[in-house]
Design a protein around this motif. Structure first.
Motif, PDB file in Angstrom:
ATOM      1  N   LEU A  18      -7.004  61.195 -29.675  1.00 26.00           N
ATOM      2  CA  LEU A  18      -7.150  60.167 -28.642  1.00 26.00           C
ATOM      3  C   LEU A  18      -8.527  60.246 -27.981  1.00 26.00           C
ATOM      4  O   LEU A  18      -9.154  59.226 -27.712  1.00 26.00           O
ATOM      5  CB  LEU A  18      -6.058  60.308 -27.589  1.00 26.00           C
ATOM      6  CG  LEU A  18      -4.680  59.817 -28.006  1.00 26.00           C
ATOM      7  CD1 LEU A  18      -3.652  60.185 -26.937  1.00 26.00           C
ATOM      8  CD2 LEU A  18      -4.685  58.321 -28.235  1.00 26.00           C
ATOM      9  N   GLY A  19      -8.987  61.439 -27.724  1.00 21.90           N
ATOM     10  CA  GLY A  19     -10.315  61.609 -27.140  1.00 21.90           C
ATOM     11  C   GLY A  19     -11.404  61.073 -28.061  1.00 21.90           C
ATOM     12  O   GLY A  19     -12.342  60.407 -27.614  1.00 21.90           O
ATOM     13  N   ASP A  20     -11.261  61.335 -29.358  1.00 27.25           N
ATOM     14  CA  ASP A  20     -12.232  60.818 -30.326  1.00 27.25           C
ATOM     15  C   ASP A  20     -12.191  59.293 -30.371  1.00 27.25           C
ATOM     16  O   ASP A  20     -13.231  58.637 -30.464  1.00 27.25           O
ATOM     17  CB  ASP A  20     -11.949  61.378 -31.722  1.00 27.25           C
ATOM     18  CG  ASP A  20     -12.224  62.868 -31.818  1.00 27.25           C
ATOM     19  OD1 ASP A  20     -12.876  63.436 -30.905  1.00 27.25           O
ATOM     20  OD2 ASP A  20     -11.773  63.485 -32.810  1.00 27.25           O
ATOM     21  N   ALA A  21     -10.988  58.717 -30.296  1.00 27.44           N
ATOM     22  CA  ALA A  21     -10.850  57.256 -30.314  1.00 27.44           C
ATOM     23  C   ALA A  21     -11.491  56.636 -29.074  1.00 27.44           C
ATOM     24  O   ALA A  21     -12.171  55.610 -29.164  1.00 27.44           O
ATOM     25  CB  ALA A  21      -9.387  56.866 -30.410  1.00 27.44           C
ATOM     26  N   VAL A  22     -11.294  57.259 -27.919  1.00 26.49           N
ATOM     27  CA  VAL A  22     -11.901  56.750 -26.691  1.00 26.49           C
ATOM     28  C   VAL A  22     -13.419  56.800 -26.804  1.00 26.49           C
ATOM     29  O   VAL A  22     -14.114  55.846 -26.424  1.00 26.49           O
ATOM     30  CB  VAL A  22     -11.412  57.559 -25.469  1.00 26.49           C
ATOM     31  CG1 VAL A  22     -12.258  57.269 -24.239  1.00 26.49           C
ATOM     32  CG2 VAL A  22      -9.956  57.253 -25.189  1.00 26.49           C
ATOM     33  N   GLN A  23     -13.952  57.880 -27.324  1.00 23.90           N
ATOM     34  CA  GLN A  23     -15.405  57.998 -27.477  1.00 23.90           C
ATOM     35  C   GLN A  23     -15.934  56.948 -28.439  1.00 23.90           C
ATOM     36  O   GLN A  23     -16.972  56.322 -28.192  1.00 23.90           O
ATOM     37  CB  GLN A  23     -15.777  59.404 -27.980  1.00 23.90           C
ATOM     38  CG  GLN A  23     -17.267  59.632 -28.058  1.00 23.90           C
ATOM     39  CD  GLN A  23     -17.946  59.495 -26.704  1.00 23.90           C
ATOM     40  OE1 GLN A  23     -17.483  60.052 -25.720  1.00 23.90           O
ATOM     41  NE2 GLN A  23     -19.021  58.743 -26.641  1.00 23.90           N
ATOM     42  N   GLU A  24     -15.228  56.707 -29.537  1.00 20.71           N
ATOM     43  CA  GLU A  24     -15.634  55.692 -30.511  1.00 20.71           C
ATOM     44  C   GLU A  24     -15.638  54.300 -29.883  1.00 20.71           C
ATOM     45  O   GLU A  24     -16.562  53.518 -30.077  1.00 20.71           O
ATOM     46  CB  GLU A  24     -14.681  55.729 -31.710  1.00 20.71           C
ATOM     47  CG  GLU A  24     -15.109  54.863 -32.860  1.00 20.71           C
ATOM     48  CD  GLU A  24     -16.344  55.350 -33.582  1.00 20.71           C
ATOM     49  OE1 GLU A  24     -17.049  54.510 -34.173  1.00 20.71           O
ATOM     50  OE2 GLU A  24     -16.612  56.565 -33.562  1.00 20.71           O
ATOM     51  N   LEU A  25     -14.602  53.984 -29.112  1.00 20.61           N
ATOM     52  CA  LEU A  25     -14.552  52.679 -28.444  1.00 20.61           C
ATOM     53  C   LEU A  25     -15.657  52.541 -27.403  1.00 20.61           C
ATOM     54  O   LEU A  25     -16.266  51.479 -27.267  1.00 20.61           O
ATOM     55  CB  LEU A  25     -13.187  52.473 -27.792  1.00 20.61           C
ATOM     56  CG  LEU A  25     -12.040  52.189 -28.754  1.00 20.61           C
ATOM     57  CD1 LEU A  25     -10.715  52.226 -28.004  1.00 20.61           C
ATOM     58  CD2 LEU A  25     -12.223  50.848 -29.430  1.00 20.61           C
ATOM     59  N   THR A  26     -15.921  53.597 -26.669  1.00 21.87           N
ATOM     60  CA  THR A  26     -16.993  53.573 -25.674  1.00 21.87           C
ATOM     61  C   THR A  26     -18.335  53.323 -26.343  1.00 21.87           C
ATOM     62  O   THR A  26     -19.120  52.483 -25.887  1.00 21.87           O
ATOM     63  CB  THR A  26     -17.025  54.899 -24.888  1.00 21.87           C
ATOM     64  OG1 THR A  26     -15.765  55.068 -24.253  1.00 21.87           O
ATOM     65  CG2 THR A  26     -18.136  54.893 -23.848  1.00 21.87           C
ATOM     66  N   ASP A  27     -18.592  54.028 -27.441  1.00 21.35           N
ATOM     67  CA  ASP A  27     -19.843  53.825 -28.184  1.00 21.35           C
ATOM     68  C   ASP A  27     -19.939  52.393 -28.699  1.00 21.35           C
ATOM     69  O   ASP A  27     -20.999  51.764 -28.656  1.00 21.35           O
ATOM     70  CB  ASP A  27     -19.944  54.805 -29.351  1.00 21.35           C
ATOM     71  CG  ASP A  27     -20.097  56.242 -28.893  1.00 21.35           C
ATOM     72  OD1 ASP A  27     -20.409  56.473 -27.697  1.00 21.35           O
ATOM     73  OD2 ASP A  27     -19.888  57.147 -29.731  1.00 21.35           O
TER      74      ASP A  27
END
Length: 56
Positions: free
Chosen positions: A19-28
């Protein structure tokens, strides 16, 4: 029971990391879009609609 608890904690840890990786990907991704959308809006502003027009 201790083994089940450790397994469950490991699963939760992996889920939290995903989930943390997904949030970072969406933020980027959103930052990428903001970078390209902002200049184009400034270069070609849309004129405001004219007041008081009649619709036929």
């Amino acid at each position: 029971m201790v083994v089940e608890h450790a397994t469950a904690r490991a699963c939760l840890r992996r889920a939290a990391q995903a989930l943390g990786d997904a949030v970072q990907e969406l933020t980027d991704h959103l930052d990428f879009h903001r970078f390209f959308l902002t200049p184009s809006r400034r270069q070609s502003p849309v004129p405001p609609p004219k007041p008081g027009g009649r619709h036929h």
